[in-house]
Write an enzyme that holds these catalytic residues in place. Structure first.
Site, mmCIF file in Angstrom:
data_model
loop_
_atom_site.group_PDB
_atom_site.id
_atom_site.type_symbol
_atom_site.label_atom_id
_atom_site.label_comp_id
_atom_site.label_asym_id
_atom_site.label_seq_id
_atom_site.Cartn_x
_atom_site.Cartn_y
_atom_site.Cartn_z
ATOM 1 N N LYS A 100 11.608 5.698 35.631
ATOM 2 C CA LYS A 100 12.093 4.523 34.912
ATOM 3 C C LYS A 100 12.177 4.858 33.427
ATOM 4 C CE LYS A 100 11.022 -0.111 33.390
ATOM 5 N NZ LYS A 100 9.954 -1.105 33.164
ATOM 6 N N GLY A 161 6.743 -9.198 28.592
ATOM 7 C CA GLY A 161 5.478 -9.890 28.398
ATOM 8 C C GLY A 161 5.584 -11.313 27.899
ATOM 9 N N ALA A 187 11.359 -7.490 33.231
ATOM 10 C CA ALA A 187 10.790 -8.092 32.017
ATOM 11 C C ALA A 187 11.129 -9.569 31.898
ATOM 12 C CB ALA A 187 11.239 -7.366 30.756
ATOM 13 N N GLY A 188 10.114 -10.344 31.515
ATOM 14 C CA GLY A 188 10.307 -11.750 31.205
ATOM 15 C C GLY A 188 9.915 -12.726 32.285
ATOM 16 N N ASN A 209 5.075 -6.994 35.751
ATOM 17 C CA ASN A 209 3.701 -6.557 35.560
ATOM 18 C C ASN A 209 2.843 -7.688 34.998
ATOM 19 O OD1 ASN A 209 2.077 -3.797 33.721
ATOM 20 N ND2 ASN A 209 1.276 -5.212 35.212
ATOM 21 N N THR A 210 3.153 -8.121 33.769
ATOM 22 C CA THR A 210 2.322 -9.123 33.104
ATOM 23 C C THR A 210 2.257 -10.431 33.872
ATOM 24 O OG1 THR A 210 3.008 -8.132 30.998
ATOM 25 C CG2 THR A 210 1.870 -10.240 30.888
#
Length: 262
Positions: A100, A161, A187-188, A209-210
């Site tokens: 990635k 994040g 993301a987001g 992830n987050t």
């Protein structure tokens, strides 16, 4: 349901997860198991996958025999740094080619530097890497990255994040419509409904992830995200009803109604 295919390999799960920000490797293991993910991404600069033989390794918690590792270039701000990091990852993972790529513009927003990303992608593809690439939601940039030879394009839904969800579904839709390689929202995502919306738009998968690691109960949230991605994919395949402003048709039969007159 059709599998997700990336670089010629099939995956049953359309949820990809990161491995950072957890309390420890045990919590990482439990959350990843609950998510049902088969692809796990790892920040080479931040996570021990063999660089330090004297410290616990993520490879022990998430064995490569069970998961597909996706080394990433989190923390890289130039094409040169990203290229160097992924060359190291290939050495650490015995020639592993699926990676990635992310080249960030600044440390505050973590917004992608598209120019540096394109520069790095061109080099990495020529060197035989199978590049999954994090980018902005610019349809032109997304198409350029596909044309370079990236095996998946990963536009952000909102800033890394942030948990703000999908802020520009129209650009994502254009990217989905124009590209032939998998489009993966990266993301987001903040909660399960964000993942469902991404899949309902027609995204091939979602990476997060987050949203999981930052939840009060990461393992439970991982389970929720698994269901959300599956529900969104099924809804996309089923095809939603047309939207109407007011010309709705009754959902109950209109024949044989009891007369209101006496």
């Amino acid at each position: 349901m059709q599998p997700l295919i990336i670089a010629g390999r099939s995956y049953a799960s359309r949820l990809l997860v990161g491995t950072g920000k957890y309390q420890d490797f045990e919590q990482t293991r439990l959350a990843v198991e609950a998510s049902g993910a088969e692809i796990v991404t790892v920040a080479i600069r931040r996570t021990n996958i063999g660089q330090d033989a004297g410290q616990p390794s993520l490879l022990d918690a998430l064995p490569p025999s069970k998961y597909t590792y996706l080394p990433n270039t989190a923390g890289c701000y130039t094409a040169e740094d990203a290229i160097r990091t992924l060359r190291l990852a290939r050495e650490l993972l015995d020639g592993h080619a699926l990676v990635k790529l992310e080249v960030l513009g600044d440390a505050e927003s973590l917004y992608p530097n598209v120019a540096e990303t394109i520069k790095a992608a061109e080099v990495l593809v020529k060197e035989g890497f199978q590049v999954m690439v994090y980018t902005s939601d610019d349809p032109i940039a997304a198409k350029q990255l596909e044309d370079i030879g990236c095996v998946a394009v990963m536009p952000l839904a909102s800033l890394i994040g942030s948990g703000m969800g999908i802020l520009n579904p129209w650009n994502l839709q254009i990217i989905i419509d124009r590209l032939t390689v998998p489009v993966i929202v990266d993301a987001g995502v903040g909660t399960a409904s964000d993942a469902t919306i991404a899949m309902e738009l027609g995204c091939d998968a979602v990476l997060m992830n987050t949203a999981i690691a930052g939840a009060s109960d990461p393992v439970l949230m991982a389970s929720a995200m698994k269901k959300a991605v599956e529900a969104g994919r099924e809804a996309f395949l089923a095809g939603r009803m047309p939207k109407k402003i007011y010309r709705a048709s009754p959902s109950s039969p209109t024949s044989g109604l009891i007369s209101g007159s006496k």
